[in-house]
Each structure stands twice: as structure tokens, then as C-alpha cells.
Design an enzyme around this catalytic site. Structure first.
Site, mmCIF file in Angstrom:
data_model
loop_
_atom_site.group_PDB
_atom_site.id
_atom_site.type_symbol
_atom_site.label_atom_id
_atom_site.label_comp_id
_atom_site.label_asym_id
_atom_site.label_seq_id
_atom_site.Cartn_x
_atom_site.Cartn_y
_atom_site.Cartn_z
ATOM 1 N N LYS A 98 6.912 -13.490 53.230
ATOM 2 C CA LYS A 98 6.048 -13.996 54.293
ATOM 3 C C LYS A 98 4.585 -14.123 53.833
ATOM 4 O O LYS A 98 4.216 -13.629 52.787
ATOM 5 C CB LYS A 98 6.129 -13.059 55.512
ATOM 6 C CG LYS A 98 7.526 -13.024 56.156
ATOM 7 C CD LYS A 98 7.872 -14.362 56.763
ATOM 8 C CE LYS A 98 9.045 -14.307 57.714
ATOM 9 N NZ LYS A 98 10.333 -14.006 57.113
HETATM 10 C C1 LIG Z 1 12.096 -17.535 62.239
HETATM 11 C C2 LIG Z 1 12.380 -16.088 61.961
HETATM 12 N N1 LIG Z 1 12.739 -15.282 62.962
HETATM 13 C C3 LIG Z 1 12.991 -13.982 62.773
HETATM 14 C C4 LIG Z 1 12.922 -13.406 61.522
HETATM 15 C C5 LIG Z 1 13.288 -11.974 61.378
HETATM 16 O O1 LIG Z 1 12.320 -11.219 60.742
HETATM 17 P P1 LIG Z 1 12.742 -9.908 59.918
HETATM 18 O O2 LIG Z 1 13.465 -10.375 58.698
HETATM 19 O O3 LIG Z 1 11.417 -9.269 59.599
HETATM 20 O O4 LIG Z 1 13.580 -9.070 60.796
HETATM 21 C C6 LIG Z 1 12.553 -14.204 60.441
HETATM 22 C C7 LIG Z 1 12.416 -13.621 59.102
HETATM 23 O O5 LIG Z 1 12.998 -13.888 58.149
HETATM 24 C C8 LIG Z 1 12.302 -15.581 60.640
HETATM 25 O O6 LIG Z 1 11.994 -16.384 59.611
#
Ligand SMILES: Cc1ncc(COP(=O)(O)O)c(C=O)c1O
Length: 382
Positions: A191
């Protein structure tokens, strides 16, 4: 022949990673300081990171959580989504944005996407609303601002998935995540800002912050002792180690965002001549993308997976099918009876999408190598 790493190789022949975080001495110092302090969790770095993050966005409040998924889950609970409800959302997203609805035994109701921005189409979303809809969950996909002002006219609670959108700005100059709705950012290592794993929920309503802070910590009320819990909760806490990393990353965020924008601009120039290749939508109407990934759509008539294999096998360039349509994943087909043809724009985009290597320290030479390889694979050598 030497078995060690080659130090004499020109930079433009080194392997190119798909993504790579920018981490330096400031991050090392910040983490070591926490280690030396002995307070690795529930310490002062958590509110410090929350305050700095909220200030940076111009959001009234922020709650640090263990992942973007955890944040989305708590944000949906905070706006009242529960058993049997429907949540209108995008099928072109990372699977977590739909999964969190299922966590609360609600149904994610998908609507098709806009073919240019790749975000949830407001008209399609409006048509998907029923009397069981209790929330709308737009996703700022690939960092391009979703049209939240239009979704607001539906008069339903909104939870924004801003996991990919740190640095994005709406046409009125308000940062994505600062419109007052609970908005969720993710800090996985690819990210714009990373804490390894982690996330933040921003919000305008202090009651949401209070509930999320409690539910991330097993349902403990802020002024109660260790063993008293007045609601159901989870362990979705973010550690002080992670928050220290986040604080150090915030310090260099402007530079990292500018570097991502520079790399994207270079890609735009280098790929412009490839016929039929779909490029990311340029900023339009005052929207500013917070660059997260560089995703192209291969020209029609080419198999995306063949292109991926040829890039890897013939040119050593990694790439990733990104993103697959959620409703066509086996869990969603089997659980909700989805099938091909329901969301044609999403399905077409998902079938042709390929994420190319993209990270702040990517050099112009590396971008050009990827572009040249892609042109060759597509039979368009210039
Ligand atoms: C659009 C979107 N939603 C939700 C997430 C979920 O985040 P995390 O991987 O930190 O749980 C991500 C991350 O990859 C994402 O790109």
C-alpha cells in the site's frame, strides 16, 4: 562463477519486483524505540498514529485496527448492518469488501462498475437498492475517488472502502476518507503507506469511534477495567510497533505519493503507443487519484494469462491478474448463485486486467523495460 549476488550488473538488468515498500532508518529507529520502551501494545503510539493520520486527511477522528478487513468489518457494524440486511457494493474489488458483509450475515448485493473509473456505477447502485438495503459500500478502486457525493443522495449509510486510496482527493478538495462516513484504509506492504499489516478507520461521528475502539478491543468500554466487557468485540488491535512504523511512514508519505505519481506518468508515456491497451483513467473533473497500482487491460484478442506468462517467462517481468470479479469466485457462486453475464462491464475489465510492477522507487529505466517487454509480447514492437 560467483555464487553471491551480482554487484556489477547494470541496474536495468536486475529483476524488477511487483511491489516494494520504502523503508529506511526512520522506520528502524521508530520500531527500535518501541522495542526499548517495553510497551509493544496498547501504548502511546496508537493514539499518536491515529491523531497524525486524522490530521493528515482532515478527518475528525481515526481508529487504528489490525487490517483493512478488520476496519471494514467494524465500520459496517458501526452503521448498523446485521442479519438479513443487504449492502450494495462493487464486484470489482478485493474480496474483503464483500466478505465483511457476510461476516455480519448480510448479503453483498453487487452492481456493475463504470467502464472508465472502474468504480461502482452510481446508477447501477441506485437500481440495486431494495427495502432491505441498509448500507452502500463503494470502493475507491486503484485509488481513484468513488463518486461519494452521488451515493450520498441515496440517503443510506455509507462505508467507504478506501484501502487503496490514501492520497486521493475528491473534486471539492476534500481528501478521500474525510467526508464524515466511516472510511477504511489498509496498510499491507504494497500500500501507499505500510505498517506490515494494519488499517485505520476515519470518521466524523465520535460515537462511531467509541464503538470501533471498543469492538477492536474485545468490547471493552474505555473507562472499564480489564475484565469488564459491555458488548461483543474482537481482537482487531494494531500494535505500538506497527503504529510507530506508521508514524515514520506518514512523515515520508508526500514523497512516496509523488514518486508513485511520477512512475505512473512515465508508464502513461511509455505505454501510450500500444494499440488496444487499456490504461488507468486520467484524473478528471477535479478528482485526484492516490496511485496504488498500475493496472492495464490487455487488448481484446489477447489472452491476459498468456500475456502474464510471456512477460514472466520471456522477459522475467512479474505481473498479476488484478482484480478477479468477486461474484465469479467459487465461494460467491456457490453461496449466492452468481453466474457469468450478471455484471458485464466488471467481467470484461476483470478478464483483461493485469497489474504491472509498480512502486515508488521504480526507475524510468525499469518502467521502460516493462513497457518494451509488454509491446513485444503483444506483437507491437516499435
Ligand atoms: C479494496 C480493498 N479492500 C479491502 C482490503 C483489505 O485490506 P487488508 O488486506 O489490510 O485486510 C484491501 C487490501 O488489500 C483492498 O485492496
Amino acid at each position: 562463477m560467483s555464487a553471491g549476488p551480482r554487484t556489477d550488473a547494470p541496474a536495468d538488468t536486475e529483476p524488477i519486483p511487483l511491489a516494494r515498500p520504502v523503508l529506511g532508518e526512520a522506520e528502524e529507529r521508530a520500531v527500535v524505540e518501541v522495542l526499548r520502551s517495553g510497551q509493544l501494545s496498547l501504548g502511546p503510539r496508537v493514539p499518536a498514529f491515529e491523531d497524525a493520520f486524522a490530521r493528515r486527511l482532515g478527518a475528525p477522528h481515526a481508529s487504528a485496527v489490525s487490517s483493512g478487513t478488520a476496519g471494514l468489518h467494524l465500520a459496517l457494524r458501526a452503521v448498523g448492518v446485521s442479519d438479513g440486511d443487504e449492502v450494495v457494493t462493487s464486484p470489482f474489488s478485493f474480496v474483503a469488501s464483500a466478505n465483511v458483509c457476510v461476516f455480519e450475515r448480510a448479503r453483498p448485493v453487487f452492481a456493475d462498475i463504470d467502464p472508465v473509473t472502474l468504480n461502482l456505477d452510481p446508477d447501477a447502485a441506485a437500481a440495486a437498492v431494495t427495502d432491505r438495503t441498509t448500507a452502500v459500500l463503494p470502493v475507491h478502486i486503484f485509488g481513484y475517488p468513488a463518486d461519494i457525493a452521488t451515493f450520498e443522495r441515496l440517503g443510506l449509510p455509507i462505508v467507504e472502502d478506501a484501502c487503496e486510496a490514501l492520497g486521493a482527493v475528491h473534486p471539492d478538495g476534500v481528501a478521500v476518507g474525510a467526508r464524515g462516513h466511516p472510511a477504511v484504509f489498509g496498510f499491507y506492504a504494497n500500500k501507499q503507506l505500510t505498517t506490515g499489516e494494519g488499517g485505520v478507520v476515519t470518521m466524523g461521528d465520535p460515537a462511531f469511534k467509541e464503538r470501533i475502539d471498543s469492538e477492536r478491543n474485545q468490547g471493552r468500554a474505555p473507562d472499564m477495567g480489564w475484565l469488564d466487557h459491555d458488548r461483543l468485540g474482537f481482537n482487531y488491535r494494531l500494535s505500538d510497533l506497527a503504529c510507530a512504523l506508521g508514524l515514520a511512514q506518514l512523515e515520508r508519505l508526500d514523497g512516496m505519493l509523488a514518486d508513485r505519481a511520477r512512475v505512473a506518468a512515465r508508464y502513461g508515456e511509455a505505454l501510450a503507443g500500444i494499440e488496444g491497451l487499456g490504461l488507468p483513467a486520467p484524473d478528471a473533473g477535479g478528482n485526484v487519484r492516490g496511485w496504488f497500482v498500475y493496472v492495464v487491460q490487455v487488448p481484446r484478442g489477447h489472452g491476459r494469462d498468456d500475456v502474464l506468462r510471456a512477460l514472466r517467462d520471456e522477459h522475467g517481468i512479474p505481473s498479476k491478474p488484478y482484480l478477479p470479479a468477486i461474484h465469479l469466485m467459487s465461494y460467491y457462486r456457490e453461496t449466492f448463485g452468481h453466474r457469468e453475464g450478471e455484471f458485464p462491464v466488471c467481467e470484461d475489465i476483470a478478464a483483461r486486467s493485469l497489474a504491472l510492477p509498480f512502486f515508488p522507487e521504480m526507475t524510468d529505466g525499469q518502467v521502460d523495460r516493462v513497457a518494451t517487454a509488454l509491446a513485444r509480447v503483444l506483437g507491437q514492437t516499435s
